[in-house]
Design a protein around this motif. Sequence first.
Motif, PDB file in Angstrom:
ATOM      1  N   PHE A 131      -4.325   3.014  -8.060  1.00  0.00           N
ATOM      2  CA  PHE A 131      -4.499   3.429  -6.679  1.00  0.00           C
ATOM      3  C   PHE A 131      -5.151   2.328  -5.846  1.00  0.00           C
ATOM      4  O   PHE A 131      -4.682   2.007  -4.751  1.00  0.00           O
ATOM      5  CB  PHE A 131      -5.355   4.704  -6.626  1.00  0.00           C
ATOM      6  CG  PHE A 131      -5.706   5.117  -5.239  1.00  0.00           C
ATOM      7  CD1 PHE A 131      -4.883   5.965  -4.523  1.00  0.00           C
ATOM      8  CD2 PHE A 131      -6.864   4.636  -4.633  1.00  0.00           C
ATOM      9  CE1 PHE A 131      -5.209   6.337  -3.228  1.00  0.00           C
ATOM     10  CE2 PHE A 131      -7.188   5.003  -3.338  1.00  0.00           C
ATOM     11  CZ  PHE A 131      -6.362   5.844  -2.643  1.00  0.00           C
ATOM     12  N   GLY A 132      -6.209   1.757  -6.391  1.00  0.00           N
ATOM     13  CA  GLY A 132      -6.961   0.741  -5.669  1.00  0.00           C
ATOM     14  C   GLY A 132      -6.107  -0.454  -5.260  1.00  0.00           C
ATOM     15  O   GLY A 132      -6.269  -1.001  -4.169  1.00  0.00           O
ATOM     16  N   ASP A 133      -5.185  -0.835  -6.131  1.00  0.00           N
ATOM     17  CA  ASP A 133      -4.303  -1.964  -5.834  1.00  0.00           C
ATOM     18  C   ASP A 133      -3.401  -1.633  -4.656  1.00  0.00           C
ATOM     19  O   ASP A 133      -3.127  -2.475  -3.801  1.00  0.00           O
ATOM     20  CB  ASP A 133      -3.433  -2.297  -7.056  1.00  0.00           C
ATOM     21  CG  ASP A 133      -4.268  -2.571  -8.290  1.00  0.00           C
ATOM     22  OD1 ASP A 133      -5.398  -3.085  -8.144  1.00  0.00           O
ATOM     23  OD2 ASP A 133      -3.811  -2.254  -9.403  1.00  0.00           O
ATOM     24  N   ILE A 134      -2.937  -0.409  -4.632  1.00  0.00           N
ATOM     25  CA  ILE A 134      -2.069   0.021  -3.538  1.00  0.00           C
ATOM     26  C   ILE A 134      -2.861   0.058  -2.238  1.00  0.00           C
ATOM     27  O   ILE A 134      -2.439  -0.451  -1.218  1.00  0.00           O
ATOM     28  CB  ILE A 134      -1.465   1.411  -3.849  1.00  0.00           C
ATOM     29  CG1 ILE A 134      -0.628   1.346  -5.129  1.00  0.00           C
ATOM     30  CG2 ILE A 134      -0.621   1.886  -2.687  1.00  0.00           C
ATOM     31  CD1 ILE A 134      -0.213   2.703  -5.661  1.00  0.00           C
ATOM     32  N   GLU A 143      -3.470  -3.198  -0.535  1.00  0.00           N
ATOM     33  CA  GLU A 143      -2.306  -3.772   0.137  1.00  0.00           C
ATOM     34  C   GLU A 143      -2.128  -3.253   1.552  1.00  0.00           C
ATOM     35  O   GLU A 143      -1.412  -3.848   2.348  1.00  0.00           O
ATOM     36  CB  GLU A 143      -1.024  -3.422  -0.643  1.00  0.00           C
ATOM     37  CG  GLU A 143      -0.816  -4.196  -1.912  1.00  0.00           C
ATOM     38  CD  GLU A 143      -0.468  -5.646  -1.623  1.00  0.00           C
ATOM     39  OE1 GLU A 143       0.528  -5.886  -0.920  1.00  0.00           O
ATOM     40  OE2 GLU A 143      -1.212  -6.538  -2.092  1.00  0.00           O
ATOM     41  N   LEU A 144      -2.730  -2.113   1.813  1.00  0.00           N
ATOM     42  CA  LEU A 144      -2.417  -1.419   3.058  1.00  0.00           C
ATOM     43  C   LEU A 144      -3.602  -1.345   3.997  1.00  0.00           C
ATOM     44  O   LEU A 144      -4.739  -1.199   3.560  1.00  0.00           O
ATOM     45  CB  LEU A 144      -1.926  -0.004   2.728  1.00  0.00           C
ATOM     46  CG  LEU A 144      -0.713   0.051   1.796  1.00  0.00           C
ATOM     47  CD1 LEU A 144      -0.489   1.477   1.305  1.00  0.00           C
ATOM     48  CD2 LEU A 144       0.521  -0.467   2.505  1.00  0.00           C
ATOM     49  N   PRO A 145      -3.333  -1.403   5.286  1.00  0.00           N
ATOM     50  CA  PRO A 145      -4.406  -1.392   6.286  1.00  0.00           C
ATOM     51  C   PRO A 145      -4.780   0.012   6.739  1.00  0.00           C
ATOM     52  O   PRO A 145      -5.015   0.259   7.905  1.00  0.00           O
ATOM     53  CB  PRO A 145      -3.779  -2.182   7.440  1.00  0.00           C
ATOM     54  CG  PRO A 145      -2.334  -1.813   7.373  1.00  0.00           C
ATOM     55  CD  PRO A 145      -2.014  -1.584   5.921  1.00  0.00           C
ATOM     56  N   ILE A 146      -4.796   0.947   5.825  1.00  0.00           N
ATOM     57  CA  ILE A 146      -5.100   2.329   6.205  1.00  0.00           C
ATOM     58  C   ILE A 146      -6.122   2.939   5.261  1.00  0.00           C
ATOM     59  O   ILE A 146      -6.357   2.429   4.166  1.00  0.00           O
ATOM     60  CB  ILE A 146      -3.824   3.195   6.197  1.00  0.00           C
ATOM     61  CG1 ILE A 146      -3.113   3.085   4.849  1.00  0.00           C
ATOM     62  CG2 ILE A 146      -2.895   2.780   7.312  1.00  0.00           C
ATOM     63  CD1 ILE A 146      -1.898   3.948   4.744  1.00  0.00           C
ATOM     64  N   ALA A 147      -6.713   4.029   5.713  1.00  0.00           N
ATOM     65  CA  ALA A 147      -7.780   4.688   4.952  1.00  0.00           C
ATOM     66  C   ALA A 147      -7.271   5.225   3.624  1.00  0.00           C
ATOM     67  O   ALA A 147      -6.098   5.584   3.494  1.00  0.00           O
ATOM     68  CB  ALA A 147      -8.367   5.815   5.783  1.00  0.00           C
ATOM     69  N   LYS A 148      -8.159   5.282   2.655  1.00  0.00           N
ATOM     70  CA  LYS A 148      -7.749   5.724   1.324  1.00  0.00           C
ATOM     71  C   LYS A 148      -7.243   7.163   1.342  1.00  0.00           C
ATOM     72  O   LYS A 148      -6.333   7.511   0.586  1.00  0.00           O
ATOM     73  CB  LYS A 148      -8.877   5.544   0.312  1.00  0.00           C
ATOM     74  CG  LYS A 148     -10.094   6.378   0.589  1.00  0.00           C
ATOM     75  CD  LYS A 148     -11.197   6.109  -0.425  1.00  0.00           C
ATOM     76  CE  LYS A 148     -12.426   6.911  -0.056  1.00  0.00           C
ATOM     77  NZ  LYS A 148     -13.488   6.846  -1.063  1.00  0.00           N
ATOM     78  N   ALA A 149      -7.815   7.981   2.203  1.00  0.00           N
ATOM     79  CA  ALA A 149      -7.345   9.372   2.287  1.00  0.00           C
ATOM     80  C   ALA A 149      -5.879   9.409   2.688  1.00  0.00           C
ATOM     81  O   ALA A 149      -5.096  10.221   2.193  1.00  0.00           O
ATOM     82  CB  ALA A 149      -8.186  10.146   3.279  1.00  0.00           C
ATOM     83  N   HIS A 200       0.056   9.839   1.278  1.00  0.00           N
ATOM     84  CA  HIS A 200       1.403   9.280   1.155  1.00  0.00           C
ATOM     85  C   HIS A 200       1.848   9.286  -0.304  1.00  0.00           C
ATOM     86  O   HIS A 200       3.003   9.601  -0.614  1.00  0.00           O
ATOM     87  CB  HIS A 200       1.437   7.863   1.712  1.00  0.00           C
ATOM     88  CG  HIS A 200       1.476   7.793   3.205  1.00  0.00           C
ATOM     89  ND1 HIS A 200       2.405   8.477   3.957  1.00  0.00           N
ATOM     90  CD2 HIS A 200       0.703   7.123   4.091  1.00  0.00           C
ATOM     91  CE1 HIS A 200       2.195   8.228   5.238  1.00  0.00           C
ATOM     92  NE2 HIS A 200       1.159   7.418   5.354  1.00  0.00           N
ATOM     93  N   LEU A 201       0.925   8.963  -1.180  1.00  0.00           N
ATOM     94  CA  LEU A 201       1.262   8.967  -2.612  1.00  0.00           C
ATOM     95  C   LEU A 201       1.630  10.374  -3.063  1.00  0.00           C
ATOM     96  O   LEU A 201       2.565  10.570  -3.841  1.00  0.00           O
ATOM     97  CB  LEU A 201       0.085   8.431  -3.430  1.00  0.00           C
ATOM     98  CG  LEU A 201      -0.144   6.922  -3.332  1.00  0.00           C
ATOM     99  CD1 LEU A 201      -1.479   6.538  -3.937  1.00  0.00           C
ATOM    100  CD2 LEU A 201       0.985   6.164  -4.024  1.00  0.00           C
ATOM    101  N   LYS A 202       0.912  11.333  -2.529  1.00  0.00           N
ATOM    102  CA  LYS A 202       1.176  12.722  -2.884  1.00  0.00           C
ATOM    103  C   LYS A 202       2.592  13.121  -2.476  1.00  0.00           C
ATOM    104  O   LYS A 202       3.304  13.804  -3.223  1.00  0.00           O
ATOM    105  CB  LYS A 202       0.148  13.624  -2.206  1.00  0.00           C
ATOM    106  CG  LYS A 202       0.210  15.069  -2.633  1.00  0.00           C
ATOM    107  CD  LYS A 202      -0.863  15.879  -1.918  1.00  0.00           C
ATOM    108  CE  LYS A 202      -0.802  17.344  -2.284  1.00  0.00           C
ATOM    109  NZ  LYS A 202      -1.783  18.125  -1.500  1.00  0.00           N
ATOM    110  N   GLU A 203       2.973  12.682  -1.309  1.00  0.00           N
ATOM    111  CA  GLU A 203       4.313  13.030  -0.836  1.00  0.00           C
ATOM    112  C   GLU A 203       5.401  12.361  -1.650  1.00  0.00           C
ATOM    113  O   GLU A 203       6.426  12.978  -1.955  1.00  0.00           O
ATOM    114  CB  GLU A 203       4.467  12.653   0.635  1.00  0.00           C
ATOM    115  CG  GLU A 203       3.824  13.696   1.524  1.00  0.00           C
ATOM    116  CD  GLU A 203       3.730  13.231   2.956  1.00  0.00           C
ATOM    117  OE1 GLU A 203       4.771  12.859   3.506  1.00  0.00           O
ATOM    118  OE2 GLU A 203       2.613  13.226   3.505  1.00  0.00           O
TER     119      GLU A 203
END
Lengths: 104, 104
Positions: free
Chosen positions: A37-40, A43-49, A54-57
């Motif tokens: 998860f942390g690696d993903i 990579e992204l400029p958005i909050a972990k929540a 997105h991962l859930k979807e």
Amino acid sequence: MTDINKQEKIARYAKAMGHPTRVAILQFLANQETCYFGDIHEELPIAKATVSQHLKELKEAGLIQGEIEAPKVKYCINRENWKLAQELFNEFFEQCSCKKGCCQ
Amino acid sequence: MTDINKQEKIARYAKAMGHPTRVAILQFLANQETCYFGDIHEELPIAKATVSQHLKELKEAGLIQGEIEAPKVKYCINRENWKLAQELFNEFFEQCSCKKGCCQ
DNA sequence: AATATTGTTCGCAAAATTACGAATAGTTTT
DNA sequence: AAAACTATTCGTAATTTTGCGAACAATATT
């Protein structure tokens, strides 16, 4: 699989892929063996929540899977469904009448 | 095309395809040379205003095009973008590491 | 046992999507 | 010119999506 069933599956996969962040996540995962998860998130400029959501979807659509590897969570592409999605999209795009030489 | 640009295009096309009705419309159009709004509406169990809205979205995404043939409107697949979408999705699904034999 | 680490879930707000009937616009037919 | 036909646009309501911080849960480390 019936035609309508295929349409619904395509729509389901497409919907999951219908956001730039999720495409980015899929692309990232597709080029890794697996990753955390942390690696993903890195990579992204958005909050972990938001990443988690997105991962859930993507997981609910069946395109990825996650497994706990305490204290981290390891994600990867769901190969079986990835293949199915590939086949469905392929068939879908191939069916166009313009493929059959009947129009300019 | 940059990677991010591709991702955005994929997301754009996928979003347009992310609804069963729109997939049905695309499939219907893909198997016709061309057809009129009324023919599409006839196929679907929804109000014409809703059909029109879905068509608008598909058009804005670039997957279809419409032209007035008074008093009707004739829709068809946008072949150029259809081909582009096909290539983008193809490349996208192919890139998975599981294609490269590096994992079970 | 207390603290730190890693992610998910909760609660919320803003924005977008979906669907429809009614109103409208542009042609065509009468 | 009036009426009919075809499809889009408008206005509205309900639902879903997106994004975030804070709270929480589960495990690992000290």
